[in-house]
Enzyme design. Structure first.
Site, PDB file in Angstrom:
ATOM      1  N   ALA A  13     -54.524 -52.596 -49.096  1.00  0.00           N
ATOM      2  CA  ALA A  13     -53.224 -52.466 -48.429  1.00  0.00           C
ATOM      3  C   ALA A  13     -52.289 -51.563 -49.210  1.00  0.00           C
ATOM      4  O   ALA A  13     -51.083 -51.800 -49.274  1.00  0.00           O
ATOM      5  CB  ALA A  13     -52.597 -53.848 -48.251  1.00  0.00           C
ATOM      6  N   ARG A  19     -48.347 -42.060 -40.232  1.00  0.00           N
ATOM      7  CA  ARG A  19     -48.364 -41.869 -38.779  1.00  0.00           C
ATOM      8  C   ARG A  19     -47.563 -42.934 -38.031  1.00  0.00           C
ATOM      9  O   ARG A  19     -47.272 -42.777 -36.842  1.00  0.00           O
ATOM     10  CB  ARG A  19     -49.810 -41.839 -38.272  1.00  0.00           C
ATOM     11  CG  ARG A  19     -50.510 -40.509 -38.530  1.00  0.00           C
ATOM     12  CD  ARG A  19     -51.949 -40.527 -38.076  1.00  0.00           C
ATOM     13  NE  ARG A  19     -52.804 -41.263 -39.009  1.00  0.00           N
ATOM     14  CZ  ARG A  19     -54.096 -41.487 -38.806  1.00  0.00           C
ATOM     15  NH1 ARG A  19     -54.683 -41.049 -37.699  1.00  0.00           N
ATOM     16  NH2 ARG A  19     -54.810 -42.145 -39.705  1.00  0.00           N
TER      17      ARG A  19
END
Length: 481
Positions: A13, A19
């Site tokens: 993570a 994006r």
């Protein structure tokens, strides 16, 4: 721990997720009551691993604080994002280096991945005595994904071929790599030390471990996910919305199979942390959020937001919002009521139309029927609060408490100026402003006496419609019309 419980689960993570176009780190975006990484951690915990570590990097302090907001989660810091292999190496170093037993590596942006599927991966890994087991999936369209190439005779995985490097024959393969793996911990640690960075990205790729171990004579296998949608990773807001829809469908299906009636699943939202009992009914346009619990025979909606709320047996919430509240057995809320945090409705109590309650305990059978605000108050049993009542709890500096006893009947348009106590069995007159304590069994009247000034309209508003109506009205003279 079960026989197939892994020695460790490493959750990756550390990425930024550019994006998503968001100031919020990608793994902290929420769907169905949990962050993306929160869903992955919850699924990993279903395996009962000996160790669980989340590798953090971008916005590490924020991600770590989020992970530790509930049950603390161990984290490893990846200062520079030098690839998935490097991230796993950071996770293993946090656990002291090489790990004996199975190590499962999952991505922190796969919220649809279930504990059941991870358990099947661990079981396949153990049963086949693999060095590495890839979680794969058969998809309708494998364009853009890495293909799983198997040995036709043994079924073992021979390689993972990226789409751009695949032959026409390999591109026809519909089994793809999910990026989730089970490893032999000792072999993983050794192989990570051999991963090179001579690639276009200059990074350590975790997938290189598969070829390293296979070339060393170890078996690489695959476990196929039952539903290919489970492996979907989230990279943008469109994929986030799609994952939310899919997860919501799964959660509602689980609730309905457990005996909950969901009248219109397409307009109903439910969080992963919501619990319920059989024969609860959920009407259209309802959101069930947080730690909400629906007891047996309860009924909520339509068009209601029920958040962190316990709805008791046979209770009803209609077109209302409840936040961190408790609705007792047989109680009713709404329509158009607002229960704010700290509110508790007793058995068969009522918060009616356009009623707002905040930090208030309402006794058994007590009714606040309509058009009222009650804040910072305790109301006894079987009391009726008149329409348009206001509990004046704020003096501009501090909040104060109001206590209303049992079996009281308060008049319409009352104001209770806190702090004030109204005893049991009290009646209050309509239009009263109660500023002093009222002894039990009393009638409280706190208003100016009515005074009629006859002829005022004709004198002060001559020629008005009101004056003309008054002039045309039959008058009483000497007691006769």
């Amino acid at each position: 721990m079960s026989a197939t419980s892994p020695a460790a689960v490493v959750v990756l993570a550390a990425g930024e997720g550019t994006r998503m176009k968001s100031k919020t780190p990608k793994v902290l975006h929420e769907i169905s009551g949990r962050s993306l990484v929160g869903h992955v951690v919850a699924a990993a915990r279903e395996l009962d691993p000996q160790h669980l570590v989340v590798v953090v990097g971008h916005a590490s302090e924020q991600v770590t604080a989020h992970l530790n907001a509930g049950d603390a989660v161990r984290t490893a810091f990846q200062a520079e994002q030098n690839g998935t292999g490097h991230a796993v190496r950071m996770g293993l170093e946090e656990l002291g280096g090489n790990v004996d037993g199975t190590v499962i590596v999952v991505c922190g942006d796969t919220p649809l991945l279930s504990g059941e599927t991870l358990g099947a991966l661990a079981a396949t890994h153990a049963a086949d005595a693999n060095a590495v087991t890839v979680l794969s999936a058969e998809v309708p369209d494998s364009t853009g994904y890495g293909r799983i190439v198997r040995d036709a005779a043994t079924g073992a995985v021979t390689e993972i071929v990226e789409h751009k490097d695949a032959t026409d024959e390999q591109r026809a393969i519909r089994e793809i790599n999910s990026g989730v793996f089970a490893f032999d911990g000792r072999l993983l640690g050794d192989a990570l030390g051999k991963v090179r960075t001579d690639n276009s990205q200059g990074e350590e790729y975790l997938t290189d471990v598969l070829s390293i171990l296979r070339e060393a004579g170890h078996r690489v296998g695959a476990s196929v996910a039952g539903d290919h949608r489970e492996i979907l990773g989230i990279n943008n807001r469109l994929q986030l919305a799609e994952a939310r829809r899919l997860l919501n469908e799964r959660l509602l299906e689980r609730a309905m199979l457990a005996g909950v009636t969901v009248v219109d699943p397409s307009s109903t939202l439910i969080d992963a942390t919501v619990t319920y009992e059989r024969d609860a009914v959920v009407h259209p346009g309802t959101q069930l959020l947080g730690t909400t619990h629906l007891a047996e025979d309860s009924e909520v909606g339509p068009n209601s937001r029920i958040e962190n709320t316990v709805v008791g047996v046979g209770a009803r919430v209609d077109n209302s919002v409840t936040l961190s509240a408790e609705v007792g057995p047989g109680a009713s809320v709404g329509p158009y009521a607002y229960l704010r945090p700290g509110t508790r409705l007793g058995t068969k109590a009522k918060a009616g139309t356009f009623v707002e309650l905040k930090k208030t305990v309402v006794g058994e059978g007590t009714k606040v029927p309509h058009l009222s605000y009650v804040g910072d108050a305790t109301i006894g049993d079987h009391t009726n609060i008149g329409a348009a009542s206001v509990f004046v709890n704020y003096d501009g500096v501090a909040k104060h408490h109001t206590t209303i006893g049992s079996h009281c009947r308060t008049g319409a348009d009352n104001m209770f100026v806190a702090p004030v106590t109204v005893g049991d069995g009290v009646y209050t007159a309509a239009g009263s402003v109660i500023t002093k304590d009222v002894p039990a069994g009393s009638l409280a009247v706190a208003r100016g006496q009515q005074r009629n000034i006859e002829g005022w309209v004709a004198r002060k508003r001559p020629g008005s419609a009101a004056a003309q109506a008054a002039q045309a009205s039959p008058q009483e003279t000497d007691g006769q019309s």
